[in-house]
Design a protein around this motif. Structure first.
Motif, PDB file in Angstrom:
ATOM      1  N   PHE A   1      -4.140  14.398   6.706  1.00  0.00           N
ATOM      2  CA  PHE A   1      -4.075  15.078   5.069  1.00  0.00           C
ATOM      3  C   PHE A   1      -4.754  13.729   4.209  1.00  0.00           C
ATOM      4  CE2 PHE A   1      -1.644  18.904   5.837  1.00  0.00           C
ATOM      5  CZ  PHE A   1      -2.488  19.524   4.314  1.00  0.00           C
TER       6      PHE A   1
ATOM      7  N   ILE B   1      -8.499  14.317   3.301  1.00  0.00           N
ATOM      8  CA  ILE B   1      -8.642  15.605   2.583  1.00  0.00           C
ATOM      9  C   ILE B   1      -8.512  15.562   1.291  1.00  0.00           C
ATOM     10  CG2 ILE B   1      -7.718  17.808   1.314  1.00  0.00           C
ATOM     11  CD1 ILE B   1      -8.451  17.511   4.557  1.00  0.00           C
TER      12      ILE B   1
ATOM     13  N   VAL C   1      -9.745  19.217  -3.071  1.00  0.00           N
ATOM     14  CA  VAL C   1      -9.754  20.652  -2.121  1.00  0.00           C
ATOM     15  C   VAL C   1      -8.147  20.752  -1.657  1.00  0.00           C
ATOM     16  CG1 VAL C   1      -9.909  21.283   0.932  1.00  0.00           C
ATOM     17  CG2 VAL C   1     -12.201  19.709  -0.768  1.00  0.00           C
ATOM     18  N   ALA C   2      -7.646  20.734  -2.079  1.00  0.00           N
ATOM     19  CA  ALA C   2      -5.720  20.429  -1.481  1.00  0.00           C
ATOM     20  C   ALA C   2      -5.911  21.527  -2.868  1.00  0.00           C
ATOM     21  CB  ALA C   2      -5.236  18.934  -2.228  1.00  0.00           C
TER      22      ALA C   2
ATOM     23  N   CYS D   1      -7.017  24.743  -3.163  1.00  0.00           N
ATOM     24  CA  CYS D   1      -6.063  25.707  -1.691  1.00  0.00           C
ATOM     25  C   CYS D   1      -4.929  26.091  -2.449  1.00  0.00           C
ATOM     26  CB  CYS D   1      -6.247  25.012  -0.330  1.00  0.00           C
ATOM     27  SG  CYS D   1      -7.995  24.674   0.435  1.00  0.00           S
TER      28      CYS D   1
ATOM     29  N   ARG E   1      -6.045  25.690   5.788  1.00  0.00           N
ATOM     30  CA  ARG E   1      -6.855  25.466   4.744  1.00  0.00           C
ATOM     31  C   ARG E   1      -7.715  25.070   4.305  1.00  0.00           C
ATOM     32  NH1 ARG E   1      -2.197  28.552   1.046  1.00  0.00           N
ATOM     33  NH2 ARG E   1      -3.961  28.704  -0.760  1.00  0.00           N
ATOM     34  N   THR E   2      -7.449  23.953   3.598  1.00  0.00           N
ATOM     35  CA  THR E   2      -8.025  22.616   3.268  1.00  0.00           C
ATOM     36  C   THR E   2      -9.320  22.327   4.537  1.00  0.00           C
ATOM     37  OG1 THR E   2      -7.116  20.943   4.630  1.00  0.00           O
ATOM     38  CG2 THR E   2      -5.485  21.781   2.062  1.00  0.00           C
TER      39      THR E   2
ATOM     40  N   HIS F   1     -11.886  25.332   4.073  1.00  0.00           N
ATOM     41  CA  HIS F   1     -12.608  25.314   2.599  1.00  0.00           C
ATOM     42  C   HIS F   1     -13.615  23.912   2.633  1.00  0.00           C
ATOM     43  CE1 HIS F   1     -12.224  25.560  -1.973  1.00  0.00           C
ATOM     44  NE2 HIS F   1     -12.825  24.000  -2.232  1.00  0.00           N
TER      45      HIS F   1
END
Length: 232
Positions: free
Chosen positions: A32, A35, A39-40, A43, A196-197, A200
């Motif tokens: 993380f 990330i 982006v987080a 999502c 998911r991130t 993405h």
């Protein structure tokens, strides 16, 4: 009376100190840390994150689990206790009620945080000693700043649900922060959110490539416009 009731702590009004959170896996935290907050947020529905806080440390990315603190505006007694409880990587999240008349933390607390290798601070309140924070090695997001220092009288609470810049944060939440802002991810949701991130990010990379080459498909937006009744 049960043994549980006999051992129950009775806190004075306005005070509470709950235990530190359970740790998320180190590899999850490391992942993380790469990330982007945007982006987080995408999502998670594009409707969560702090408002009105700014970075005072430059562009270093913040990633760690929350130790939460609720303080009386302009007081940092319980911040010092939270610092004693926090472990390497933790992010101290302080609900100071948005007050800017007195700083909640400054350069001395920054030094302690550096020594303990904390992940950073998120403060709905003020900081001071900006020149020290601007060195950039200890992330801090705050609503504002002032030279006026805090009191150390209390009351306050540690590891309770707090609100910072319109964002609800629970103890142990995964906190991400970058130049776009700060977001909180519930600890129990973090593992499911990570793939998911990553997906993405992959989709964005493909879109960016078509944008750079000038070959983006106009149907991507024309279809939306037609669905709204526009003759395109």
């Amino acid at each position: 009376m049960s043994g549980e009731k006999q051992n129950e702590v009775v806190w004075p009004a306005g005070y509470r100190i709950n235990p530190r959170h359970d740790d998320l896996p180190a590899d999850l935290l490391e992942a993380f840390g790469k990330i982007p907050v945007a982006v987080a947020g995408d999502c998670m529905g594009r409707s969560i994150g702090t408002m009105g806080l700014k970075s005072y440390h430059g562009n270093k990315i913040m990633c760690g689990q929350a130790v939460t603190v609720r303080v009386r505006p302009g007081d940092n007694l319980m911040v010092h206790k939270a610092l004693m409880m926090a472990q390497a990587g933790d992010v101290i999240v302080i609900d100071g009620g948005g007050d800017l008349t007195q700083a909640v933390i400054g350069g001395l607390i920054r030094t302690t945080a550096q020594t303990k290798k904390l992940g950073g601070f998120v403060i709905d309140g003020a900081i001071r000693d900006l020149a020290e924070w601007a060195e950039g090695d200890m992330p801090v997001f705050a609503r504002g700043h002032t030279h006026r220092g805090p009191s150390k009288e209390g009351p306050g609470e540690i590891n309770v649900a707090v609100a910072v810049g319109g964002l609800v944060v629970h103890p142990g939440d995964l906190i991400l922060g970058d130049l776009d802002g700060v977001i909180a991810i519930r600890a129990q949701d973090a593992a499911a959110l990570l793939p998911r991130t990553l997906a993405h990010l992959e989709r964005e990379a493909k879109i960016r490539e078509t944008n750079l080459k000038g070959i983006a498909d106009p149907e991507r937006f024309d279809a939306i416009l037609r669905a709204k009744g526009l003759p395109v």
